[in-house]
Design a protein around this motif. Structure first.
Motif, PDB file in Angstrom:
ATOM      1  N   ALA A  47       0.747  -0.962   0.156  1.00  0.00           N
ATOM      2  CA  ALA A  47       0.006   0.083   0.138  1.00  0.00           C
ATOM      3  C   ALA A  47       1.090   1.391  -0.163  1.00  0.00           C
ATOM      4  CB  ALA A  47      -0.788   0.337   1.336  1.00  0.00           C
ATOM      5  N   VAL A  48       0.626   1.887  -0.611  1.00  0.00           N
ATOM      6  CA  VAL A  48       1.318   3.368  -0.721  1.00  0.00           C
ATOM      7  C   VAL A  48       0.476   4.565  -0.343  1.00  0.00           C
ATOM      8  CG1 VAL A  48       2.646   5.161  -2.470  1.00  0.00           C
ATOM      9  CG2 VAL A  48       2.810   2.570  -2.612  1.00  0.00           C
ATOM     10  N   THR A  49       1.136   5.729   0.570  1.00  0.00           N
ATOM     11  CA  THR A  49       0.839   6.469   1.535  1.00  0.00           C
ATOM     12  C   THR A  49       0.984   7.273   0.850  1.00  0.00           C
ATOM     13  OG1 THR A  49      -0.675   7.801   3.214  1.00  0.00           O
ATOM     14  CG2 THR A  49       1.404   6.125   3.849  1.00  0.00           C
ATOM     15  N   ASP A 121      14.228   6.742   4.240  1.00  0.00           N
ATOM     16  CA  ASP A 121      13.870   7.328   5.353  1.00  0.00           C
ATOM     17  C   ASP A 121      13.212   7.208   6.798  1.00  0.00           C
ATOM     18  OD1 ASP A 121      14.605   9.644   2.869  1.00  0.00           O
ATOM     19  OD2 ASP A 121      11.901   9.389   2.859  1.00  0.00           O
ATOM     20  N   VAL A 122      13.894   7.849   7.911  1.00  0.00           N
ATOM     21  CA  VAL A 122      13.617   7.384   8.907  1.00  0.00           C
ATOM     22  C   VAL A 122      12.436   8.225   9.266  1.00  0.00           C
ATOM     23  CG1 VAL A 122      14.073   8.507  11.343  1.00  0.00           C
ATOM     24  CG2 VAL A 122      15.733   7.559  10.032  1.00  0.00           C
ATOM     25  N   PRO A 173      10.827   4.203   1.220  1.00  0.00           N
ATOM     26  CA  PRO A 173      12.391   4.129   0.374  1.00  0.00           C
ATOM     27  C   PRO A 173      12.509   5.398   0.105  1.00  0.00           C
ATOM     28  CG  PRO A 173      10.239   2.373  -0.606  1.00  0.00           C
ATOM     29  CD  PRO A 173       9.873   3.356   0.777  1.00  0.00           C
ATOM     30  N   THR A 174      13.648   6.063   0.015  1.00  0.00           N
ATOM     31  CA  THR A 174      13.970   7.862   0.131  1.00  0.00           C
ATOM     32  C   THR A 174      13.197   7.670  -1.218  1.00  0.00           C
ATOM     33  OG1 THR A 174      16.027   6.855   1.784  1.00  0.00           O
ATOM     34  CG2 THR A 174      16.055   8.625  -0.206  1.00  0.00           C
ATOM     35  N   GLN A 178       5.677   6.529   1.777  1.00  0.00           N
ATOM     36  CA  GLN A 178       5.292   5.818   2.288  1.00  0.00           C
ATOM     37  C   GLN A 178       5.022   4.809   2.282  1.00  0.00           C
ATOM     38  OE1 GLN A 178       4.176   6.959   6.117  1.00  0.00           O
ATOM     39  NE2 GLN A 178       3.006   5.247   7.554  1.00  0.00           N
ATOM     40  N   MET A 179       5.334   3.424   2.860  1.00  0.00           N
ATOM     41  CA  MET A 179       4.450   2.654   2.229  1.00  0.00           C
ATOM     42  C   MET A 179       3.704   1.443   3.329  1.00  0.00           C
ATOM     43  SD  MET A 179       6.666   1.589  -1.641  1.00  0.00           S
ATOM     44  CE  MET A 179       7.276   2.479  -2.731  1.00  0.00           C
TER      45      MET A 179
END
Length: 312
Positions: A47-49, A121-122, A173-174, A178-179
């Motif tokens: 899922a991608v947000t 990414d953090v 992933p940079t 967000q996934m």
């Protein structure tokens, strides 16, 4: 309009509902090694947000939506990846763990060419958040796999009961949104009788001597709603105003639909507070029962407060 209201209004404009797309299976190497019964390989949906503060994932795999007002270009000069570019693999050792026994969990992430995705990414102090929930929604864990490099994350967990567990991994992933990835794990043993999920009649719970009351602005599905947690001392009734930051925020809320197909990980509207209230905003994607877990920290100890509500 006060500062908090302005912040909430600004936040609501950024809220995005994200769907899931189903990835094809990996090529050679995605099956269990010949002669081995200690490792399980499983492919996951992604899922991608586009909203890091709170997002919704349809964990069954239907569609993907993006807010057209968002800027989806990559950052730091890197090309942005979409869910279609991600191939991922879960491994469990043992394949079917016994209740209470430690299980090793490995997660490998690759791009469309099969190359390991190495930079992340953090997000709230961690590179990955891993949520583990039993089929009856009674057993809940929030852990943080360690990044081993070359696209590999690893964690250990013990599952308290037999049956089916669902795992949700959040990461960025940079250069990309967000996934969320999901996987199912079967814990060995006889299937246990399950009580039907019921909504709470009383939205006040006592945990570790702390009374936590939940106020929900609206129970309407597909409508922005505020979740306001108010904390006080169970005995003295005095407001609690010494909450400590938990993963860089006053708290976190995870919400799952009754069938675990709808997943929301919600971050607070205002991180710079320590109680007695903690405010979140979200959206219940459809009518039905939802289990939510509020996570807070006080005196160096993290505590979890569960609630079950029904969206109309």
């Amino acid at each position: 309009m006060n500062k908090s209201a302005l912040h909430t209004k600004k936040y609501r404009k950024r809220t995005v509902t994200a769907g899931i797309i189903i990835l094809g299976l990996l090529g050679a190497g995605c099956g269990s090694p010949a002669g081995s019964d200690h490792s399980q390989h499983a492919m996951s949906n992604v899922a991608v947000t586009d909203e890091h503060r709170g997002h919704t994932a349809n964990a069954q795999g239907d569609e993907m939506e993006h807010d057209s007002s968002e800027n989806h270009s990559g950052h730091n000069g890197l090309e942005q990846m979409s869910a279609a570019d991600i191939k991922l693999e879960w491994r469990y050792s043992p394949v079917r763990p016994d209740p209470g026994k430690e299980t090793n969990i490995e997660l490998f992430l690759y791009d469309h060419a099969g190359k390991a995705i190495e930079k992340y990414d953090v997000n709230h102090e961690k590179l990955m958040h891993l949520i583990l929930v039993s089929e009856d929604l009674k057993d809940f864990m929030h852990i943080h796999p360690e990044y081993k490099g070359k696209g590999k994350f690893e964690a250990a967990a013990s599952f308290n009961k037999s049956g089916n567990y669902k795992l949700f991994a959040d990461f960025i992933p940079t250069g990309s949104p967000q996934m969320t990835v999901t996987s199912l794990l079967q814990v060995s043993g006889a299937k246990q009788a399950q009580e039907p999920l019921k909504k709470d009649k009383n939205l006040t719970k006592i945990v570790d001597g702390i009374a936590v009351s939940l106020n929900i602005s609206s129970f309407k599905a597909d409508q922005e709603t505020d979740l306001i947690f108010t904390l006080s001392d169970e005995k003295t009734k005095e407001p609690i105003s010494d909450l400590q930051p938990y993963l860089g925020a006053i708290g976190h809320v995870v919400i799952l639909s009754e069938d675990r197909s709808r997943y929301l990980h919600v971050h607070p509207n205002d991180d710079n507070r320590n109680g007695p209230t903690a405010e979140f905003s979200t959206r219940f994607p459809e009518p039905g029962l939802y289990k939510m877990w509020g996570q807070f920290q006080r005196g160096g100890k993290t505590f979890i407060v569960p609630f079950t509500i029904e969206a109309e």
